[in-house]
Each structure stands twice: as structure tokens, then as C-alpha cells.
Scaffold this motif. Sequence first.
Motif, short mmCIF file in Angstrom:
data_model
loop_
_atom_site.label_atom_id
_atom_site.label_comp_id
_atom_site.label_asym_id
_atom_site.label_seq_id
_atom_site.Cartn_x
_atom_site.Cartn_y
_atom_site.Cartn_z
N SER A 18 38.93 35.53 36.40
CA SER A 18 38.51 34.23 36.90
C SER A 18 36.89 34.27 36.15
CB SER A 18 37.93 34.18 38.52
OG SER A 18 37.32 33.16 38.67
N THR A 19 36.49 33.01 35.80
CA THR A 19 35.10 32.63 35.59
C THR A 19 34.03 33.28 36.65
OG1 THR A 19 34.76 30.47 35.99
CG2 THR A 19 35.58 30.94 33.84
N PHE A 20 32.86 33.24 36.63
CA PHE A 20 31.74 33.43 37.52
C PHE A 20 31.85 32.26 38.47
CE2 PHE A 20 29.64 36.80 34.70
CZ PHE A 20 30.23 37.79 35.26
N TYR A 21 32.02 31.06 37.78
CA TYR A 21 31.94 29.94 38.67
C TYR A 21 33.04 29.87 39.97
CZ TYR A 21 29.22 28.48 34.79
OH TYR A 21 28.33 28.44 33.70
N GLY A 22 34.00 30.72 39.79
CA GLY A 22 35.12 30.52 40.70
C GLY A 22 34.96 31.66 41.80
N MET A 23 33.77 32.67 41.72
CA MET A 23 33.71 33.67 42.74
C MET A 23 32.34 33.72 43.28
SD MET A 23 33.01 36.74 40.14
CE MET A 23 31.97 37.66 41.46
N THR A 24 31.47 32.75 43.33
CA THR A 24 30.10 32.94 43.68
C THR A 24 30.28 32.83 45.36
OG1 THR A 24 30.11 30.45 43.89
CG2 THR A 24 29.41 31.27 42.03
N ASN A 25 31.39 32.96 46.10
CA ASN A 25 31.26 32.91 47.48
C ASN A 25 31.92 34.01 47.89
OD1 ASN A 25 29.95 30.27 47.97
ND2 ASN A 25 31.91 29.38 47.53
N ILE A 26 32.52 34.91 47.18
CA ILE A 26 33.20 36.32 47.50
C ILE A 26 32.22 37.06 47.74
CG2 ILE A 26 34.51 38.07 46.63
CD1 ILE A 26 35.71 36.23 44.47
N LYS A 27 32.24 37.49 49.24
CA LYS A 27 31.04 38.42 49.74
C LYS A 27 31.31 39.89 49.51
CE LYS A 27 28.94 35.15 51.89
NZ LYS A 27 27.65 34.87 51.40
N THR A 28 32.96 40.28 49.50
CA THR A 28 33.02 41.89 49.34
C THR A 28 32.18 42.31 48.11
OG1 THR A 28 34.58 43.53 49.07
CG2 THR A 28 35.02 41.14 47.86
N ARG A 29 31.79 43.70 48.45
CA ARG A 29 31.18 44.38 47.31
C ARG A 29 31.86 45.68 46.72
NH1 ARG A 29 27.99 41.84 50.10
NH2 ARG A 29 27.80 43.50 51.73
N ASP A 30 33.18 45.50 47.41
CA ASP A 30 34.02 46.73 47.15
C ASP A 30 34.41 46.48 45.63
OD1 ASP A 30 35.83 48.66 46.67
OD2 ASP A 30 37.20 48.40 48.46
N LEU A 31 34.30 47.37 44.59
CA LEU A 31 34.50 47.31 43.37
C LEU A 31 35.72 47.78 42.82
CD1 LEU A 31 31.05 47.38 41.54
CD2 LEU A 31 32.05 45.52 42.38
N ASN A 32 36.57 48.51 43.87
CA ASN A 32 37.83 49.06 43.42
C ASN A 32 38.82 47.71 42.96
OD1 ASN A 32 37.57 51.78 44.17
ND2 ASN A 32 37.42 51.23 46.11
N GLY A 33 39.41 48.00 41.83
CA GLY A 33 40.13 47.01 41.32
C GLY A 33 39.35 46.08 40.60
N VAL A 34 37.96 46.02 40.31
CA VAL A 34 37.13 45.04 39.59
C VAL A 34 36.68 45.33 38.29
CG1 VAL A 34 35.08 43.82 39.89
CG2 VAL A 34 36.51 44.07 41.93
N ASN A 35 36.87 44.46 37.30
CA ASN A 35 36.25 44.94 35.78
C ASN A 35 35.63 43.57 35.73
OD1 ASN A 35 36.66 47.22 34.54
ND2 ASN A 35 38.87 46.82 35.06
#
Length: 487
Positions: free
Chosen positions: A259-276
Motif C-alpha cells: 500500500s502507499t502511505f496514504y492508505g495506512m495513516t490510521n494503522i495504530k499497530t507498531r509491530d513490525l513483524n511482516g512489515v517492509n
Amino acid sequence: MTIIFKEILDIMKDIPDIELKQKQLEWENILDEKCIVLMSYLWALKKGSYEEVLIECLNKDTTNVLSSFVDINRTDSQIRAFAYYYRFNSLISDLVIEYGEESKVINKLVSYYIFDNKMKELKWCGTSYYYNVKLRSEQVNLFRATSNIREDNKKFERIRKCIPLNIQTLMEIFEDVSISQDERTKLFKILNKGMVAESTLFHTIVALAVGQVNGSGTSLPSYSKSLGVALYKYAHGKCSLVMKRDVHTNIVEIDGKQSTFYGMTNIKTRDLNGVNFNIDFSNVRDENMMYLNKWLLDLFEEEKNICSHGTPILDRHVVNTFPISSDEIVELSEIEFIFLLRVYRNIVNTSEPVLTLDQIFINIKKDIVTQISGMHKAMKEAEMSQEGDSTKEWNDALEGLDKVLDQINQLSTEEINDIKNKMTFLDLINWEEEKNYFDKFMEPKEDAKFFYKTEKRSKEQLTWMIIKYTLLRVQEDTLNIEDGGVK
């Protein structure tokens, strides 16, 4: 909510004004119903007419979206509506010019900037707007020079092991980082901002990336949109050159979904597992660090400059955590690296059309030998007030240049042809853009005294600094070559 705006829009369409109806037809192709309703409301309010229709719309709007922009009962409501209408209309017009027929992109961006804008890259100003940074997703080539691909692919794992972020895990991230205590304290403060309950995953990503851009060594891989910058700053002879071709900047991938950053500005989690993620720190207003810091200050509600150490704009710095695959790697020996430096320089320093590899390689060996020999002679003749370790470093550099010249002089025609065949990836580069990037990057480095004064504290051997400066600089003695070679 969609039903409400559809009903309000039906009311708006009863306004008997040809100009508004034409605008609504234009908006229908690029905006969602919520945006069309707001623009229609602002248009009618600035006209100073249709009060009954507007009141009916406001009564229908249980979300209070319309009144949150302009309260119809305010004495300055018409002036405020005028300002809002023209600033939003200006944004819409510019996005139409920028994206053409990509209506879905325009729709998403307009809605985001008007109703969300939590990344704070865009600032509204009177009847217009401006960007301090742009975090749009663009398709680019990314370059990285590294000595250890396997270690690069492990870097982000170190960060992941420190999740969730807290003071203790931050200490682990910065454990081996050689920065001042003041800088460390500032970075802790920034990253702490990314951990509070009100912050989002986006805040955490930016905080971690800023640490890398600031030279803190937070173990996130750095890339450049410029091959020349990667060669000049990060390659020191034998290396692995990474070229990620046509990748999208400013994106996040969560559990395999991008997703672009515009689609994730409300995601609160800060668990970076599975994130790039991939974030570009160079698309800044007027290419001025002041505006990059203005954006960061707004985002983290700070009072002092946050990005004070690195030069991300001229470096075309992109922080990218996506793993490196084998087909993205070009392994270079020391001599192949030297040839790549000169090939690169000869391409960016010629006018259109871009020279082919065959043209450049006609007399490439003689070209390189001439330039390095000339620098070697100048160094021996230079009266530099060197003492102690500096004198030894200077002499070691001269010996290093001697060895390089011997190796190049011994190359056969077949070996040089093999080197040429390894450079075919250069055909995939947009050289007009590359030349622009590299010219701006090299401009303050053309003076040899400036170069030595500012770069000699680097951990890189002086030999490689001199080779890179010699073979990449624009101002030099012209090499006259017969039979159509590089001049």
C-alpha cells in the motif's frame, strides 16, 4: 455515510446554476461523492445564494462534515468558503495535470489531503497550498553498494527483534552507533514520539528511517536514486552493486500486501513483524533541508531541527527494507569498479545522444591511465603540510595508485571486453535524470582542496577517495584520443 452524501448531492443538483452543474460533471469523473458534496457546498456558499438549499443539506448531514469546514452562521462564512473552495480547486486542477486520466489516484489523493492529511506533507495557505515534502509513490531505479549482501538482508531483522519499541530496545538498536550523546538523545526523543498511543505505524517508520538518514546507523539499508551517488559515497573498490529496477518508492508492505502511505495513516499497530517499507527523503520543496525539517517538526511536534546530520536531498536517499534478490546484484572487482566509475562519468558528461558502451570502450584503458597518472603526478608535486599519520596516509595512497596503474596496464583486450559486457545494466538507466542528480551532488566537490578537507576523515582509504574523485570529476585535463574515442 455514502448514502448520506448521495442524498445531499441529490439536493445540491437542484441548484439551478449552469456553472455549478458543469463543475459537478467534471468532478464526477475524478472525485468521490463526499468531495463533490463539499465542493458544491463551498461553491454555493461563496456565491452568497441558495441559503435554503444549503440549510437543507446541513440538516441532512449528520456527520457534520460540511459545517466543520464552514459554519453557515458565521459572519465571515462567505469569505471562508471562498478560500476553501479555491484552495481545494487549485489542488484538484494540479493533480489533474499531474496524473491525467488516472482518476482513481486523483480521487484518493484529493480525499486524503482534504479530510485526512495526517502525514502533514501538504500545507494549506490562503486560497492555495504547498508541499514541504512529497511522499507520492514513484517508479524509480534504486542503487546500493555493499560489501556484504547477506548482512544487508539481516539488517531489518535486528530492528524487528527490538519490537515493541521502548527505551531498552532503543538502546539495543543504537548500541554500536558512534554518534554524540546529544544526537542519540534527540533520536531517542524522536523514536519515543513514534511509540505513543496517538502515533501510527507511519510515525514509527519515519522515526526509524530518520535515524538512518541522520547517520545513526539504525541498521536500515540505505539506497540512492542515483547510481553516481552510490558509487561515490558507498563503493570502495571491490563490492556488490545492487540495482533495484523500477521499484515503487514510499510504500509499505504488511503481510505481503503493498500500500502507499496514504492508505495506512490510521494503522495504530507498531509491530513490525511482516512489515517492509520504502521511504524517499529527497523529494523536498526547493531541494532545501529547511523544508524537510519543517515537515518533520510538524509531524513529530518538535521545536528543533530533527534531520541535522545527513544530506538526504543531494544523496537522493531512500531507506528501503525489502530484501535483495540475486538478480539485482552485480559483483564488481576493484578493477571493474574503476572502469565503471569512468564509464559512468563519460556518459553523464557528454551531450545527447548518450554514448554507447562500444564508443566509450574504444580507448577506455588509455583514458583511465591518463587521468590517474595525472593525479598521481599532481599529488607528488603538491606541497601539502602533512605530518605524522597524514604523511603516511598520503604516501600509502600514492603506492595504491601505482598498483592500480600496473594492474590496468596489464589488462588484455579480451579482459577489457569482459568488463564491458558486465556494464550492460547501464542501458536501463534514465541518463537525463541521472545527470541532473549527479551534477547537483558533485557541484560542491569539484574543488580538490574542498574534497580532501571534507572527506579525509572518512574510514575509506585515501586511495579510493582519490580514484573516485579523479575519475568522476567533470573538470579535468582533456584527453585527446584518435579514432572517435572519448574526449
